[in-house]
Enzyme design. Structure first.
Site, short mmCIF file in Angstrom:
data_model
loop_
_atom_site.label_atom_id
_atom_site.label_comp_id
_atom_site.label_asym_id
_atom_site.label_seq_id
_atom_site.Cartn_x
_atom_site.Cartn_y
_atom_site.Cartn_z
N HIS A 17 27.83 102.99 47.65
CA HIS A 17 28.69 103.99 47.01
C HIS A 17 29.89 104.32 47.90
O HIS A 17 29.73 104.73 49.05
CB HIS A 17 27.85 105.25 46.77
CG HIS A 17 28.51 106.29 45.94
ND1 HIS A 17 28.46 107.63 46.25
CD2 HIS A 17 29.23 106.22 44.79
CE1 HIS A 17 29.09 108.34 45.33
NE2 HIS A 17 29.58 107.49 44.44
N GLU A 44 31.07 100.01 45.61
CA GLU A 44 31.72 100.80 44.57
C GLU A 44 32.86 101.57 45.20
O GLU A 44 32.77 102.00 46.36
CB GLU A 44 30.70 101.76 43.94
CG GLU A 44 31.21 102.57 42.76
CD GLU A 44 31.76 103.94 43.17
OE1 GLU A 44 32.27 104.65 42.29
OE2 GLU A 44 31.68 104.29 44.37
N HIS A 59 38.74 109.47 45.47
CA HIS A 59 37.91 110.01 44.40
C HIS A 59 38.54 111.21 43.72
O HIS A 59 38.68 111.25 42.50
CB HIS A 59 36.53 110.39 44.95
CG HIS A 59 35.63 110.99 43.93
ND1 HIS A 59 35.63 112.35 43.63
CD2 HIS A 59 34.69 110.43 43.12
CE1 HIS A 59 34.74 112.59 42.69
NE2 HIS A 59 34.15 111.47 42.36
N GLU A 119 35.68 101.83 40.06
CA GLU A 119 35.71 102.91 39.07
C GLU A 119 37.16 103.33 38.87
O GLU A 119 37.85 103.73 39.81
CB GLU A 119 34.89 104.12 39.51
CG GLU A 119 34.94 105.21 38.43
CD GLU A 119 34.22 106.49 38.78
OE1 GLU A 119 34.53 107.53 38.13
OE2 GLU A 119 33.37 106.48 39.68
#
Length: 249
Positions: A17, A44, A59, A119
């Site tokens: 992650h 990710e 993020h 993502e």
């Protein structure tokens, strides 16, 4: 539908992650290097657009939590973002670590034989532009490579734009709840995977996804009991912060 056949799945089960979970500053090359040291070969990350259209990793919509900057990252030009410290918030060891571009990360992944789950994380209001830009850049960076990156997003608009821009790249719908019509939505978007909060998976939901020819992935799994449950359910991918706890083999 992506040309990556749903009968094949080239990605490993274990996915680090944001590079290395919490052991290094998230979404930095330092985190990717540390995750690789723990044996991980798939990562990710979160990708968004700068104010002048550069795809970079971060993020949050705002800069304060993980950089030395202030305000909305997507409103700043890359020349400003590139000067920020994206490591000092984590620990002194990583002070001065910069924000990477998606191109930086792609070159590192390709050079090291690693896979990537990108993502698409738009600044609110830029879903279409971000989905389009990330997909176009990813298609160019991985052109001719055997295993493309997996594009995922919580934002259906971003996935639709990504599909239009680069239809051959595989996509996955991220879900934090199983809203009405979730599986039909994933199929309509041409997704090859559904990526859920790990608590949402049950034998029935996994069977639904597999019955549709899709893969079942989970985030963010940091406890052994949760990982054991997902493995028993025959899910296909586990995103974790605990690169120090779960051996990826």
């Amino acid at each position: 539908m992506s040309t990556l056949a749903s009968t094949t799945w080239p990605y490993p089960r274990w996915i680090a992650h944001r590079g290395a979970g919490r052991l290094a500053p998230e979404n930095t090359l330092a985190a990717f290097r540390l995750g690789a040291q723990h044996g991980y070969r798939m990562f990710e990350c979160d990708a968004k657009l700068s104010g002048d259209g550069v795809v970079f990793l971060m993020h949050d919509a705002t800069l304060e939590r993980t950089t030395s900057g202030h305000g909305i990252g997507g409103e700043r030009p890359w020349s400003d973002l590139a000067q920020l410290d994206a490591g000092g918030w984590h620990s002194r060891q990583y002070a001065g670590e910069p924000l990477p571009t998606l191109a930086n990360v792609a070159h590192w992944c390709i050079a090291n034989g690693c896979h990537l789950n990108i993502e698409i994380k738009p600044t609110p209001g830029t879903e279409l532009e971000t989905g389009r830009a990330v997909a176009q850049l990813a298609a160019r960076l991985w052109q001719g490579r055997d295993v493309p990156p997996l594009l995922t997003s919580f934002k259906p608009q971003a996935l639709a734009a990504a599909r239009e821009a680069a239809p051959d790249l595989p996509r996955g719908l991220l879900l934090d709840q199983l809203r009405a019509g979730w599986l039909d939505e994933a199929r309509t978007l041409g997704c090859l995977a559904v990526v859920c909060n790990h608590a949402l998976w049950s034998a029935a939901t996994v069977a639904e996804v597999h019955g549709a020819g899709l893969r079942a992935l989970s985030y963010t799994v940091n406890d052994e009991w949760a990982a054991e449950r997902l493995i028993a359910l025959r899910t296909d991918g586990i995103i974790t912060d605990r690169v120090d706890l779960f051996p990826p083999a």
